[in-house]
Design an enzyme around this catalytic site. Structure first.
Site, PDB file in Angstrom:
ATOM      1  CG  ASN A 113      29.133 -20.937 -16.381  1.00 40.65           C
ATOM      2  OD1 ASN A 113      29.405 -19.845 -15.871  1.00 40.65           O
ATOM      3  ND2 ASN A 113      28.226 -21.760 -15.867  1.00 40.65           N
ATOM      4  CB  CYS A 143      27.659 -17.342  -8.290  1.00 44.90           C
ATOM      5  SG  CYS A 143      28.663 -17.370  -9.794  1.00 44.90           S
ATOM      6  N   GLY A 182      23.879 -28.538 -17.690  1.00 42.07           N
ATOM      7  CA  GLY A 182      23.487 -29.394 -18.805  1.00 42.07           C
ATOM      8  C   GLY A 182      23.106 -30.808 -18.370  1.00 42.07           C
TER       9      GLY A 182
HETATM   10  C1  LIG Z   1      26.861 -19.548 -19.086  1.00 46.33           C
HETATM   11  C2  LIG Z   1      26.040 -19.618 -17.828  1.00 46.33           C
HETATM   12  C3  LIG Z   1      25.886 -18.482 -17.042  1.00 46.33           C
HETATM   13  C4  LIG Z   1      25.133 -18.535 -15.874  1.00 46.33           C
HETATM   14  N1  LIG Z   1      24.973 -17.397 -15.123  1.00 46.33           N
HETATM   15  C5  LIG Z   1      24.189 -17.416 -14.012  1.00 46.33           C
HETATM   16  C6  LIG Z   1      23.972 -16.233 -13.264  1.00 46.33           C
HETATM   17  O1  LIG Z   1      24.461 -15.151 -13.582  1.00 46.33           O
HETATM   18  N2  LIG Z   1      23.180 -16.331 -12.153  1.00 46.33           N
HETATM   19  C7  LIG Z   1      22.581 -17.497 -11.754  1.00 46.33           C
HETATM   20  O2  LIG Z   1      21.868 -17.520 -10.752  1.00 46.33           O
HETATM   21  N3  LIG Z   1      22.779 -18.646 -12.474  1.00 46.33           N
HETATM   22  C8  LIG Z   1      23.560 -18.617 -13.573  1.00 46.33           C
HETATM   23  N4  LIG Z   1      23.745 -19.770 -14.298  1.00 46.33           N
HETATM   24  C9  LIG Z   1      23.141 -21.036 -13.836  1.00 46.33           C
HETATM   25  C10 LIG Z   1      21.856 -21.375 -14.585  1.00 46.33           C
HETATM   26  O3  LIG Z   1      20.876 -20.379 -14.385  1.00 46.33           O
HETATM   27  C11 LIG Z   1      21.301 -22.752 -14.126  1.00 46.33           C
HETATM   28  O4  LIG Z   1      21.019 -22.704 -12.751  1.00 46.33           O
HETATM   29  C12 LIG Z   1      22.277 -23.898 -14.370  1.00 46.33           C
HETATM   30  O5  LIG Z   1      23.009 -23.707 -15.553  1.00 46.33           O
HETATM   31  C13 LIG Z   1      21.589 -25.261 -14.433  1.00 46.33           C
HETATM   32  O6  LIG Z   1      20.636 -25.314 -15.462  1.00 46.33           O
HETATM   33  P1  LIG Z   1      20.980 -25.909 -16.948  1.00 46.33           P
HETATM   34  O7  LIG Z   1      21.650 -27.214 -16.755  1.00 46.33           O
HETATM   35  O8  LIG Z   1      19.670 -25.968 -17.661  1.00 46.33           O
HETATM   36  O9  LIG Z   1      21.907 -24.910 -17.575  1.00 46.33           O
HETATM   37  C14 LIG Z   1      24.510 -19.746 -15.478  1.00 46.33           C
HETATM   38  C15 LIG Z   1      24.680 -20.891 -16.283  1.00 46.33           C
HETATM   39  C16 LIG Z   1      25.420 -20.834 -17.438  1.00 46.33           C
HETATM   40  C17 LIG Z   1      25.557 -22.079 -18.266  1.00 46.33           C
END
Ligand SMILES: Cc1cc2nc3c(=O)[nH]c(=O)nc-3n(C[C@H](O)[C@H](O)[C@H](O)COP(=O)(O)O)c2cc1C
Length: 305
Positions: free
Chosen positions: A72, A133, A218
């Site tokens: 993303n 970020c 993911g």
């Molecule tokens: C589409 C998307 C948008 C995200 N936006 C933010 C955000 O605005 N702020 C933040 O701290 N993390 C953001 N993240 C990170 C997630 O909170 C998380 O830390 C990361 O995706 C790892 O976890 P996962 O593998 O379960 O998705 C975003 C992740 C995705 C996929």
């Protein structure tokens, strides 16, 4: 048997009915999901990063699926802190679960202004400071221990709420950054944010993301995240929230055995909005099956022979 298991979790003063949270940026402002799942069943929701002014984010395409994950490059597209206060937070007071506001700024001054704007706003259980970020410019706080500590100190001065520092995996030694955040006044550490990455269309020879690079989340990043949670939870005294590729109760339990007091579900929400709720049930079943009476009994009990 299941009723006898205690899932309640106190995360640095945030009282949650269970340790399973919705990760920032993957759960909207909670309301979108309220029609799909019972938000009250999950431990807490973390809102999309909010900034001082509204942001349009990066040019599309902003999401690309990869074989084991999601790329993303949203670029912190958000409505800004004033609209969050006026339009979203009042409704979220009735969410029935703690609401954690995630904040981002290009520099210390902007972070401080966002936290000042949130001062005395009702219905916020805690603040998550996004130091990490991968898709925007600004100071890379999560890659510099001194900058991370300074940021936390400045936000801490203006914030009486529990403060969670969210870290990036793109560092040589994540424990140094975690300790710096603890020294700066963080009450908890969350990790990991997505991992900087890119993908290319070989026919057009163009990057698949409009922003060229993005953040990988993911299942692909889960083993990296588990290792970092294990390292950080041994290095700091404050609680750790683990995330990165959690798709199932078993994944969540891995993070907890590695030392996470709570976990957050991100990408999985896009696959199945009920994932967090199902994980809560799965953790309860695991605890009951293995003779544990409380979820706290599995935190950090990894047998690392
Ligand atoms: C589409 C998307 C948008 C995200 N936006 C933010 C955000 O605005 N702020 C933040 O701290 N993390 C953001 N993240 C990170 C997630 O909170 C998380 O830390 C990361 O995706 C790892 O976890 P996962 O593998 O379960 O998705 C975003 C992740 C995705 C996929």
């Amino acid at each position: 048997m299941r009723e006898s298991v205690d899932l309640t979790t106190n995360l640095a003063g945030i009282r949650m009915r269970n340790p399973v949270m919705a990760a920032s940026g993957t759960f909207g402002y909670g309301e979108e999901y309220a029609s799909l799942i019972d938000v009250k069943k999950i431990g807490a929701i973390v809102l999309k990063s909010v900034t001082l002014k509204p942001r349009d984010g990066n040019v599309p395409p902003r999401l690309v699926e990869t074989p084991a994950g999601l790329l993303n490059a949203i670029g912190i597209h958000n409505i800004g802190v004033e609209a969050l206060k006026a339009e979203k937070l009042p409704g979220l007071r009735d969410a029935g679960t703690p609401v954690i506001v995630n904040i981002w700024g290009e520099n210390v001054n902007e972070f401080v202004k966002v936290i000042e704007a949130l001062e005395d706003v009702e219905g916020i259980a805690g603040i998550e400071v996004n130091l990490s970020c991968p898709n925007v410019g600004g100071t890379l706080f999560a890659q510099d221990a001194a900058a991370a500590e300074g940021l936390l100190e400045n936000v801490r001065k203006k914030c009486a709420l529990p403060l969670i520092a969210k870290l990036s995996p793109q560092v040589t030694d994540i424990t140094l950054i975690a300790k710096a955040c603890e020294d700066g006044g963080a009450d908890a550490i969350s990790l990991i944010n997505s991992f900087p990455a890119m993908a290319i269309d070989v026919e057009t020879k163009r990057p698949l993301l409009g922003n060229v690079t993005g953040g990988l989340s993911g299942p692909a990043i889960k083993p990296i995240a588990v290792k970092m949670v294990w390292e950080v939870s041994k290095a700091v005294k404050i609680p750790v929230v683990g995330m990165g590729g959690i798709m199932s109760a078993s994944d969540a339990i891995e993070f907890m055995l590695a030392g996470a007091k709570a976990v957050a579900v991100g990408t999985a929400n896009f696959v199945n909005p009920r994932t967090a709720e199902e994980i809560v049930n799965g953790i309860g079943n695991y605890l009951a099956k293995n003779g544990f009476s409380s979820v706290s009994q599995i935190v950090g009990v990894l047998d690392a022979r």
